[in-house]
Design a protein around this motif. Structure first.
Motif, mmCIF file in Angstrom:
data_model
loop_
_atom_site.group_PDB
_atom_site.id
_atom_site.type_symbol
_atom_site.label_atom_id
_atom_site.label_comp_id
_atom_site.label_asym_id
_atom_site.label_seq_id
_atom_site.Cartn_x
_atom_site.Cartn_y
_atom_site.Cartn_z
ATOM 1 N N TYR A 113 39.354 53.804 41.573
ATOM 2 C CA TYR A 113 40.022 54.602 42.600
ATOM 3 C C TYR A 113 39.813 53.924 43.946
ATOM 4 N N LYS A 114 40.896 53.502 44.593
ATOM 5 C CA LYS A 114 40.846 52.776 45.866
ATOM 6 C C LYS A 114 40.713 53.774 47.014
ATOM 7 N N VAL A 115 39.553 53.777 47.662
ATOM 8 C CA VAL A 115 39.260 54.721 48.741
ATOM 9 C C VAL A 115 38.854 53.926 49.973
ATOM 10 N N LYS A 116 39.694 53.938 50.990
ATOM 11 C CA LYS A 116 39.438 53.162 52.198
ATOM 12 C C LYS A 116 38.065 53.482 52.783
ATOM 13 N N GLU A 155 32.391 46.066 50.286
ATOM 14 C CA GLU A 155 31.857 44.863 49.639
ATOM 15 C C GLU A 155 32.535 44.588 48.300
ATOM 16 N N ALA A 156 33.172 45.593 47.713
ATOM 17 C CA ALA A 156 33.833 45.432 46.411
ATOM 18 C C ALA A 156 35.228 46.047 46.444
ATOM 19 N N GLY A 157 35.986 45.721 47.484
ATOM 20 C CA GLY A 157 37.388 46.111 47.550
ATOM 21 C C GLY A 157 37.666 47.579 47.797
ATOM 22 N N GLY A 170 35.198 38.709 39.528
ATOM 23 C CA GLY A 170 35.895 37.451 39.283
ATOM 24 C C GLY A 170 37.367 37.526 39.643
ATOM 25 N N ALA A 171 37.879 38.737 39.820
ATOM 26 C CA ALA A 171 39.280 38.939 40.191
ATOM 27 C C ALA A 171 39.393 39.511 41.603
ATOM 28 N N ALA A 172 38.434 39.201 42.462
ATOM 29 C CA ALA A 172 38.450 39.737 43.829
ATOM 30 C C ALA A 172 39.742 39.369 44.560
#
Length: 157
Positions: free
Chosen positions: A106-109, A114-116, A144-146
């Motif tokens: 879940y992408k939370v601004k 440090e990890a997207g 590895g897919a940063a």
């Protein structure tokens, strides 16, 4: 002058719509996220990325088979970094295609720069959590897919 007013009104309307959409998103917490993906916006009604549709072969730690569902925020992300509010739900299945667990990104601004800014969670089929937050194993595996915003199963090319 009339066009400027129209543009200003359109800008305000877009901001309001974006704010309302964010207001519907859950906090990066276990219960709120589970309720959101299971009841508020059931993940099984979401779509698949075009290059990763339906049941696919998987690997450890997700099991031999999986399905990956993506909400509208993720599906409309044309390139990394994906849109804030993106939720990716991976159904982890055994060889008999029985669902064993759900792993969620879940992408939370601002949550985890440090990890997207990803919040990770692993639930059993009843919503009981196994791991969550900023798990070292998930971060190191996806790290590895940063360049692809920590997303391993979809290519934005």
């Amino acid at each position: 002058m009339k066009k400027r007013i129209q543009y200003a009104m359109a800008s305000v309307l877009c901001s309001l719509v974006a704010s309302l959409a964010w207001a519907e998103m859950p906090e990066p917490g276990l219960d709120a996220l589970w309720i959101y993906i299971s009841r508020t916006s059931p993940y099984s009604s979401w779509g698949f990325w075009p290059d990763h549709q339906g049941m696919r072969e998987g690997s450890v730690p997700h099991g031999p088979l999986h399905k990956v569902y993506v909400n509208e925020a993720g599906l409309t992300s044309a390139k990394p970094l994906v849109n804030g509010g993106t939720i990716v739900v991976k159904e982890n299945h055994n060889e008999a295609e029985e669902r064993q667990a759900l792993t969620v990104m879940y992408k939370v601004k601002g949550y985890n720069p440090e990890a997207g800014d990803w919040f990770w969670a692993k639930y059993d089929t009843n919503g009981k959590v196994d791991r969550f937050g900023k798990p070292a194993g998930g971060i190191s595996c996806h790290g590895g897919a940063a360049a692809g915003d920590y997303i391993l199963i979809h290519s934005f090319d």
